[in-house]
Design an enzyme around this catalytic site. Sequence first.
Site, mmCIF file in Angstrom:
data_model
loop_
_atom_site.group_PDB
_atom_site.id
_atom_site.type_symbol
_atom_site.label_atom_id
_atom_site.label_comp_id
_atom_site.label_asym_id
_atom_site.label_seq_id
_atom_site.Cartn_x
_atom_site.Cartn_y
_atom_site.Cartn_z
ATOM 1 N N ILE A 266 0.884 -1.170 0.000
ATOM 2 C CA ILE A 266 0.000 0.000 0.000
ATOM 3 C C ILE A 266 0.918 1.215 0.000
ATOM 4 C CG2 ILE A 266 -1.926 -1.163 1.139
ATOM 5 C CD1 ILE A 266 -1.179 0.151 3.745
ATOM 6 N N ASP A 267 0.411 2.356 -0.441
ATOM 7 C CA ASP A 267 1.238 3.548 -0.599
ATOM 8 C C ASP A 267 1.864 3.972 0.724
ATOM 9 O OD1 ASP A 267 0.518 3.556 -3.239
ATOM 10 O OD2 ASP A 267 -0.926 5.200 -3.062
ATOM 11 N N ASN A 268 2.999 4.643 0.623
ATOM 12 C CA ASN A 268 3.679 5.148 1.824
ATOM 13 C C ASN A 268 2.759 6.037 2.657
ATOM 14 O OD1 ASN A 268 5.911 3.858 0.799
ATOM 15 N ND2 ASN A 268 6.961 5.717 0.159
#
Length: 478
Positions: A266-268
């Site tokens: 998942i995105d940072n």
Amino acid sequence: MGSASLASIFGNGYRSLGAPMSLLRTLASTGASSLYKLNKNNSKTVLSWSCLGSSRRELSCLSTKMDAAQTASATSVNGYPEYHRLLPCPSHNGPPRVEHLVVSEGGPVLEYICKALDLPPMFVADLIHFGAVYYALVCPQPPPSATPEQIRIFKEVTAPSVLSKRTSIRGKTVREAQKTFRITHVDQFVEAGTYLRVHVHPKRFPRCYEIDWKSRIIAVTDSYVVLDKPAGTSVGGTTDNIEESCATFASRALGFSTPLKTTHQIDNCTEGCVVLARTKEYCSVFHGKIREKKVKKLYLALTAAPLPIGVITHYMRPINMAPRLVSEDFIKGWYLCQLEVMECKKVPWPDYVIQENYCIEDSGWPLKDHAYECKINLLTGRTHQVRAQLAACGAPILGDSMYMPPTIAEIANPGLNPFGKYKKHTSENDKEIAITEWISQFGKEPSVAIGLQACQISWDDGEHFYKARSPWWRSRKA
């Protein structure tokens, strides 16, 4: 040990050097400059080319208590910071610096890099520990923008008469020999002709040092660990930093001698449920479940405008670089993106204190009385999919400094989005111009958090079911 250096200018579409696409975008969009520097090592001239640029990605506005001045306070004579160690972690990312080198005399990699780049041994050892140093047996093809001197060096070290004498590449094609791998040991031997890529300024994640990682563990089994990932961290690390990652810090918090392995991303800037495998075998098993669509992910999104209940469909441009462009209309070769909005309820816009605590960026949304909390069933899993789709619907996620600005621009100037419902272009040339203008509307990647949480993950028809804690916008502490 002698050395030679390959001078390389990065540009869009050039990937054979293996640089991360996010870095290419940073360099291309900030007017990156380049600088020659000459120095003497073992009576041989070292010609070194450095890629510089103003970083657009400050990781965190949260002030770390560690003294970053120990790592980059003074400026040395060559214009770079004075290097000491990679820790303590600075509170912000510095400008990127990537060095491309070709070894002319074999020897230990740490010794070579220290002499070629005038860096202290402990700093280079840290870079290798962080996974920021790569090698290839044969130097990759330089980009079209390479200078005559760069091309001369490349031809010199890849001449058939030279390559034929290297036993290490026998039985390999040139393309196979140009594949890059991480350097994993400071005493690893590099032979003459070896290409090295050194990420002198790796991307940093100061949030890793501020988190109580044990409190973020949701479940531990013999095969996997479920983590409630904090925003502002990377699940498995980046091209130049595998040390400051959720997998590393969660492994340490649990006292594991074998590091956890990444099964999905998942995105940072997104928080919430991620599954980390304890073994290579389970990593493969979980990847299989994802391919077979046995893994179900639910998200909570805090948006600036309401969304209709039901399935939303877009098509995503197949270019592995942010921003991700999506179209309402089918385009051949573009990826299908689908999500289902299950609920959408009006909630108060987060107050100033909450936004400050999580470094939520203000991208200029005009009305901030109410936000909308939406529960989303992710039907396909594309990078930035939820962020890009919701922004395309006119309901960008709070704090998303990359995708909210173009939504605002489209509201002010309907038709600016060449893939939206009000698109205006009439010819292919007009369309290309419109796409270029549209991309210019997108902002930088968020520093820490946005209003997006992977709130729930389950697989095998709910046999394995896990939920994250309440999202940050419900007034909780990190």
